[in-house]
Enzyme design. Structure first.
Site, PDB file in Angstrom:
ATOM      1  CG  HIS A 135     -12.153   5.964   2.828  1.00  0.00           C
ATOM      2  ND1 HIS A 135     -12.638   7.241   2.980  1.00  0.00           N
ATOM      3  CD2 HIS A 135     -10.890   5.999   3.267  1.00  0.00           C
ATOM      4  CE1 HIS A 135     -11.706   8.015   3.500  1.00  0.00           C
ATOM      5  NE2 HIS A 135     -10.610   7.282   3.680  1.00  0.00           N
TER       6      HIS A 135
ATOM      7  NE  ARG B  96      -9.051  14.910   3.622  1.00  0.00           N
ATOM      8  CZ  ARG B  96      -9.026  13.634   3.283  1.00  0.00           C
ATOM      9  NH1 ARG B  96      -9.482  13.265   2.109  1.00  0.00           N
ATOM     10  NH2 ARG B  96      -8.535  12.721   4.092  1.00  0.00           N
TER      11      ARG B  96
ATOM     12  CD  GLU C  17      -8.414   0.923   3.732  1.00  0.00           C
ATOM     13  OE1 GLU C  17      -7.546   1.180   4.583  1.00  0.00           O
ATOM     14  OE2 GLU C  17      -8.913   1.792   3.000  1.00  0.00           O
TER      15      GLU C  17
ATOM     16  CG  ASN D 172      -1.833   1.147   1.328  1.00  0.00           C
ATOM     17  OD1 ASN D 172      -1.715   2.100   0.552  1.00  0.00           O
ATOM     18  ND2 ASN D 172      -2.749   1.101   2.271  1.00  0.00           N
TER      19      ASN D 172
ATOM     20  NE  ARG E 166      -5.800   2.643  -0.320  1.00  0.00           N
ATOM     21  CZ  ARG E 166      -5.642   3.740   0.388  1.00  0.00           C
ATOM     22  NH1 ARG E 166      -4.500   3.983   0.989  1.00  0.00           N
ATOM     23  NH2 ARG E 166      -6.619   4.595   0.492  1.00  0.00           N
TER      24      ARG E 166
END
Ligand code: AMP
Length: 418
Positions: free
Chosen positions: A178, A239, A383, A6, A89
């Protein structure tokens, strides 16, 4: 063995699984790539090592990982042939990739074409694949996209009401992120409820430093909160989430700010950090709120309100709600935020048991009250495991592929999914 890579914008995480994915043999993270204070955390069984060393770029990070995996001290792999498949990923698959794929020249070309959608991430993902091809010649590589799970979102939900031709010409739509986490968590939730995923309407709340809300109906993503970039939806650590784009025009045209300044504010100085003035870390913000800090309380209130509002919207989009699923750093660890989000959702059948909520992390994923009509679950995301499952399934000829289970691999440490 199956290696999962990843490559983030400034980090490289890796996990090495047994072929049946029952066990994580080794794992680690190389962080602060390109910065003077880089380091590697490497774990094998219960042994762990933290080593500081500057890592100039992702290729150097890959070489460092190889050094540790092949180190005689740990006896993890003796030679590259011990790795039978590699999963990667990738953040953005544009509208090209609807699922995970075996890497070939056409896939690499399409990946390069998608790079402009995620300029901080996709180029690093590509380097990870190139290095794997170089270091493990002949070994199959699989790439798993964060955006792919959301490709099932219907046009009415993924289209923005901008001029149609403009959206088509420039690839503008809601892509979502995601997706690998949401796919894993929704499948786990169905397993835990012992119900076929096809029969369930779920809202997944991936609440970490980045936040994704996802409406999953019949196992498919039908709407999601993050949009074209990694910005929209619910406020995140730094954010802003959704806000009226007129604010950008106002700040640039009427207040003399540069576009770069506004971009920096929206991505890096907003969200929990911007509202609280203290931190992007929910632990610090909620602790300060409990001690009476009004701006931190406001940050928590705004965060929770947007999550609750989105749950209601997604229940409406799906025509009901069978399960509400919390995951990622805040979703898995903060009983307080879970309780606040669920307050007032009784009309959707959501009721939680306060004691179950407190001990959710200790092997009690179902935190619903007995009287609840919709289940509320806390499901740790993984993940890497999802990428490993796809990797094995797409390279079925590999030994051990047939016995892969969806269960949670007993990870020997806490390398978090980002
Ligand atoms: P992630 O991006 O999934 O690693 O999640 C990071 C976020 O999880 C940060 O905002 C952390 O403050 C938050 N987090 C981790 N542990 C806790 C906790 N025990 N309580 C509240 N927030 C937490």
């Amino acid at each position: 063995m199956i290696l999962i890579i990843n490559c983030g914008s400034s980090s490289l995480k890796y996990q090495l699984y047994t072929p049946d994915l029952a066990q994580v043999v080794a794992s680690g993270m190389i962080a602060k790539i390109g910065e003077p204070e880089g380091y590697i955390d490497h774990f094998v069984g219960h042994r762990g090592e933290h080593h500081r060393c500057p890592v100039p770029n992702h290729r150097a990070a890959f070489a460092l990982m190889m050094e540790y995996l092949q180190s005689p001290e740990y006896h993890v792999i003796e030679c590259p042939r011990a790795i039978t498949a590699i999963g990667h990923r990738a953040v953005h698959g544009g509208s090209v990739f609807f699922g995970s794929v075996l890497v070939d020249d056409a896939v690499m070309k399409a990946l390069h074409e998608c790079a402009s959608y995620a300029p901080l991430h996709n180029p690093c993902n590509i380097i990870g694949i190139e290095e794997a091809q170089r270091m493990f010649p002949g070994t199959p590589n699989v790439v798993v996209f964060d955006t792919a799970f959301h490709q099932t979102i219907p046009a009415r939900a993924h289209m923005y009401a901008l001029p149609y031709e403009l959206t088509q010409e420039h690839g503008i739509r809601r892509y979502g992120f995601h997706g690998t986490s949401c796919r894993y968590v929704s499948q786990r939730a169905a397993d835990l409820l012992n119900r076929p995923i096809e029969s369930l309407s779920m809202v997944v709340c991936h609440l970490g430093n980045g936040v994704t809300m996802d409406a999953v109906k019949g196992g498919q993503s039908i709407d999601t909160s993050i949009g074209f970039g990694t910005f929209g939806g619910v406020p995140m650590g730094t954010r802003a989430g959704d806000f009226d784009p007129a604010i950008i025009f106002h700040l640039v045209k009427d207040r003399g700010m540069s576009l770069e300044e506004v971009e920096e504010i929206c991505y890096k100085k907003s969200g929990l950090l911007g509202l609280s003035g203290l931190s992007n870390d929910m632990r610090e913000v909620s602790e300060a709120a409990a001690k009476g800090n009004a701006r931190c309380q406001l940050a928590v209130d705004v965060f929770v309100y947007h999550i609750r509002k989105t749950i209601g919207a997604y229940a409406a989009a799906m025509g009901g709600l069978d399960a509400l699923v919390f995951t990622a750093g805040i979703g898995e660890n903060s009983a307080e935020i879970r309780a606040k989000v669920c307050e007032g959702l009784g009309f959707l059948g959501v009721e939680i048991d306060p004691r179950a909520n407190e001990i959710a992390r200790k092997g009690h994923p179902n935190i619903s009250a007995i009287s609840a009509r919709a289940a509320t679950l806390v499901v740790p995301t993984d993940e890497e495991k999802m990428i490993a499952i796809d990797t094995v399934q797409l390279t079925m000829a590999q030994p051990g592929a047939a016995s892969v289970q969806m269960g949670h691999a007993p990870s020997t440490h806490g390398v978090a999914a980002s």
